[in-house]
Design an enzyme around this catalytic site. Structure first.
Site, PDB file in Angstrom:
ATOM      1  N   ASP A  64     -10.442 -67.486  39.023  1.00 43.50           N
ATOM      2  CA  ASP A  64      -9.223 -68.214  38.673  1.00 43.50           C
ATOM      3  C   ASP A  64      -9.503 -69.716  38.554  1.00 43.50           C
ATOM      4  O   ASP A  64     -10.158 -70.306  39.417  1.00 43.50           O
ATOM      5  CB  ASP A  64      -8.196 -67.976  39.793  1.00 43.50           C
ATOM      6  CG  ASP A  64      -6.867 -68.617  39.509  1.00 43.50           C
ATOM      7  OD1 ASP A  64      -6.185 -68.148  38.596  1.00 43.50           O
ATOM      8  OD2 ASP A  64      -6.518 -69.608  40.191  1.00 43.50           O
ATOM      9  N   GLU A 121     -12.022 -67.833  34.086  1.00 40.40           N
ATOM     10  CA  GLU A 121     -10.821 -68.318  33.394  1.00 40.40           C
ATOM     11  C   GLU A 121     -11.148 -69.732  32.921  1.00 40.40           C
ATOM     12  O   GLU A 121     -10.901 -70.710  33.597  1.00 40.40           O
ATOM     13  CB  GLU A 121      -9.613 -68.339  34.326  1.00 40.40           C
ATOM     14  CG  GLU A 121      -8.333 -68.629  33.556  1.00 40.40           C
ATOM     15  CD  GLU A 121      -7.191 -69.188  34.399  1.00 40.40           C
ATOM     16  OE1 GLU A 121      -6.053 -69.177  33.925  1.00 40.40           O
ATOM     17  OE2 GLU A 121      -7.431 -69.683  35.522  1.00 40.40           O
TER      18      GLU A 121
HETATM   19  C1  NOJ Z   1      -4.408 -69.462  36.806  1.00 39.25           C
HETATM   20  C2  NOJ Z   1      -3.623 -68.195  37.019  1.00 39.25           C
HETATM   21  O1  NOJ Z   1      -3.840 -67.333  35.930  1.00 39.25           O
HETATM   22  C3  NOJ Z   1      -2.184 -68.621  37.163  1.00 39.25           C
HETATM   23  O2  NOJ Z   1      -1.293 -67.527  37.118  1.00 39.25           O
HETATM   24  C4  NOJ Z   1      -2.046 -69.383  38.447  1.00 39.25           C
HETATM   25  O3  NOJ Z   1      -0.726 -69.858  38.565  1.00 39.25           O
HETATM   26  C5  NOJ Z   1      -3.012 -70.589  38.477  1.00 39.25           C
HETATM   27  N1  NOJ Z   1      -4.328 -70.258  38.003  1.00 39.25           N
HETATM   28  C6  NOJ Z   1      -3.156 -71.098  39.881  1.00 39.25           C
HETATM   29  O4  NOJ Z   1      -3.874 -70.177  40.665  1.00 39.25           O
END
Ligand code: NOJ
Length: 579
Positions: free
Chosen positions: A236, A298
């Site tokens: 993430d 990500e």
């Molecule tokens: C990316 C995640 O996909 C999202 O849903 C989240 O709010 C933020 N990172 C913080 O963890």
């Protein structure tokens, strides 16, 4: 910036042989998906993101759970899913619906128990489906024992696990850094009279990755899941791991974001070079486990040059950093897609591209690419870009049905906190997290008829659902199923090279997939609302065949007589084997 025009990052500033063992030291060896050659399994995989709250509720509380996912594994197997990416299922106060973790080595009771998780893992394995965990390394919940300790005093041994600083003066934070979720990224703690940094919600304090104890603790949690036999991790917000050590202020840019804050450059808080050392260490760790564990990032990044760095100079970082350029182009523009797909082919130093068009943070592709008239045909084009190129494919539940983003209409109904902070410019992410539409029964089969789903089921469920679309030959679901099957079975679509064709054309995007032994498949997508007729001469590609045998085409399209005249209806797709 709203998510209609940009992607989430804008808002954040946002086998081998016959069997493969995925077993960790504590898990039994299992035969999983089989590949023709010695490619790693993830290279040809279809990875399906499940947002556990919204997929299937098994106990009638209106919230999806692990047993619900287990009940739906047969569907995923029939669809042709190779791996499930589970959005966080760990104990969490659920401020950010699981992205605020309070224990990295357990299951949130809302979603089930560790025994339920073990059963899901085992049942998925029986169906040759792997499980990928979401790993949130950048921050924890403010209710995580690490933060509770860190907050307790300036001298606590865990004080240095988070980013604490003095303010510039009374009530003035250490600098101008902003949270991706609106307003200052610093929160004052009256007990110790210092501020802590939170890239996201104040309930998500950032860990201090400059402290080696943090890596040690986080890698311990990662080992826990590797030992259970999970296939890998989706990291993430991973470019946010480090911030400028000197806390220099970010440059102020013109304009304001959807929270009314000044736009800032993010070069001191995002994608800092220090992150690559952590990625190398993490890859060493996952490589030390058998079965080809995969690390996915990500990675919302500005361009392909930055993306390339995430594979590692020695291919020793992430196997699959997500390419967010292709999927979030948000325009039906053939030339731009051609150039981005071409870059993913040539500019990542032989790395494997990973395309993604939908996830739980962005308005669904149905809405972002659809023109309101040809949405179904456009969705077929999007599916083709995802599944008939050479990319590893990542999709989001309901994408295969044409589920639409259905945002709340009243602020009092909003569940995602950013929708409350930013209303009405930013309505939050509830709209793309609505329950999976299984059938035409009340609550779309997501939960019992009498339960109240945590988010309302969109009224589209009566016609957009798995049961109905499975029976309809020309549904989007049938298109996905056929494409996925072709991608598995047709040698050229499975692992053939990719060459973009008709490179000057703006109306049609086409490419050639070709195996080393000369099997060739042509893919052509009409990017206009008008019929197009294209003549292909592939002799310069070393393809001598002039005849073409249809593998898949938009329902109702004419069969081409030859390569010299391929007719594509508005937003039509043609896929054919050259003979
Ligand atoms: C990316 C995640 O996909 C999202 O849903 C989240 O709010 C933020 N990172 C913080 O963890």
């Amino acid at each position: 910036m709203s998510r209609t025009g940009g992607h989430f990052v804008s808002r954040l500033v946002a086998l081998v042989g016959l069997a493969l063992s995925l077993a960790g030291p504590c898990a039994g060896a299992q035969a999983l998906s089989v590949d023709h050659k010695s490619d790693p399994w993830w290279k040809h995989a279809l990875i399906y993101e499940i947002y556990p709250r919204s997929f299937q509720d098994s106990n009638g509380d209106g919230v999806g759970d692990l047993n619900g996912i287990t009940q739906r594994l047969d569907y995923l197997q029939t669809l042709g899913v190779d791996a499930i990416w589970l959005s966080p299922i760990y104990p969490s106060p659920q401020v950010d619906f699981g992205y605020d973790i309070s224990n990295y080595e357990a299951i949130d009771p809302q979603y089930g128990t560790m025994a339920d998780f073990d059963r899901l893992l085992a049942e998925a394995r029986k169906r040759k489906i792997r499980i990928i965990m979401d790993m949130v390394m950048n921050h924890t919940s403010d209710k995580h024992p690490w933060f509770i300790e860190s907050k307790s005093s300036k001298t606590n041994p865990k004080r240095g696990w988070y980013v604490w600083r003095d303010g510039k003066g009374p009530g003035v934070p250490p600098n101008n850094w902003e949270s991706g979720f609106g307003h200052s990224a610093w929160k004052f703690d009256p007990k110790t009279s210092q501020w802590y940094y939170h890239r996201f919600y104040p309930e998500q304090p950032d860990l201090n990755w400059r402290n080696p104890e943090v890596e040690h603790a986080m890698f311990g949690a990662i080992r826990f899941w590797l030992n259970k036999g999970v296939a890998g991790f989706r990291l993430d917000a991973i470019p946010a791991l480090f911030e400028d050590e000197q806390l220099r202020g970010e440059k102020v840019l013109p304009g304001a974001n959807s929270y009314g804050d000044p736009n800032l450059d993010d070069s001191l808080t995002n994608n800092l070079p220090e992150v690559h050392q952590v990625m190398r260490s993490l890859r060493k760790l996952t490589n030390s486990y058998p079965g080809g564990r995969v690390v996915i990032g990500e990675t919302y990044l500005p361009d392909i040059g930055e993306l390339r760095k995430w594979y590692g100079a020695d291919h020793d970082e992430l196997q699959l950093p997500m390419d967010m350029q292709v999927g979030f182009l948000n325009k039906m523009d053939a030339s731009l897609f051609r150039s981005l797909i071409d870059q993913a082919e040539h500019d990542i130093d032989g790395g494997q591209p990973l395309f993604v068009f939908d996830n739980h943070d962005n308005i669904r592709s149905w809405n972002r690419y659809g023109d309101g008239v040809h949405n179904l045909d456009i969705a077929r084009v999007i599916a083709t870009l995802l599944l008939a190129t050479r990319s590893t494919a990542m999709m989001y539940y309901g994408e295969e049905l044409g589920m639409t983003t259905t945002p709340p209409t009243r602020v009092e109904d909003v569940k995602d906190p950013i929708g409350k902070i930013g209303w009405p410019a930013e309505k939050g992410r509830d709209g793309e997290r609505t329950p999976m539409q299984w059938d035409g029964a009340p609550n779309a089969g997501f939960t019992t008829a009498s339960a109240t789903p945590w988010l309302p089921v969109p009224s589209s469920y009566k016609t957009v659902n798995v049961a109905l679309e499975s029976r309809e030959d020309d549904s989007l679901l049938s298109w996905y199923q056929r494409l996925i099957q072709l991608r598995r079975e047709n040698p050229a679509l499975h692992d053939g090279s990719l060459t973009m064709l008709n490179v000057d054309g703006n109306n049609v995007l086409s490419w050639l997939r070709k195996t080393a032994d000369g099997q060739s498949v042509l893919v052509a997508c009409n990017f206009t609302a008008h019929q197009q007729t294209v003549a292909f001469d592939l002799s310069s590609q070393g393809v001598s065949g002039r005849q073409i045998k249809t593998l898949l085409q938009t329902p109702g399209s004419p069969e081409p007589d030859s390569l010299a005249s391929v007719k594509l209806p508005p937003y039509g797709v043609y896929i054919g084997q050259i003979q």
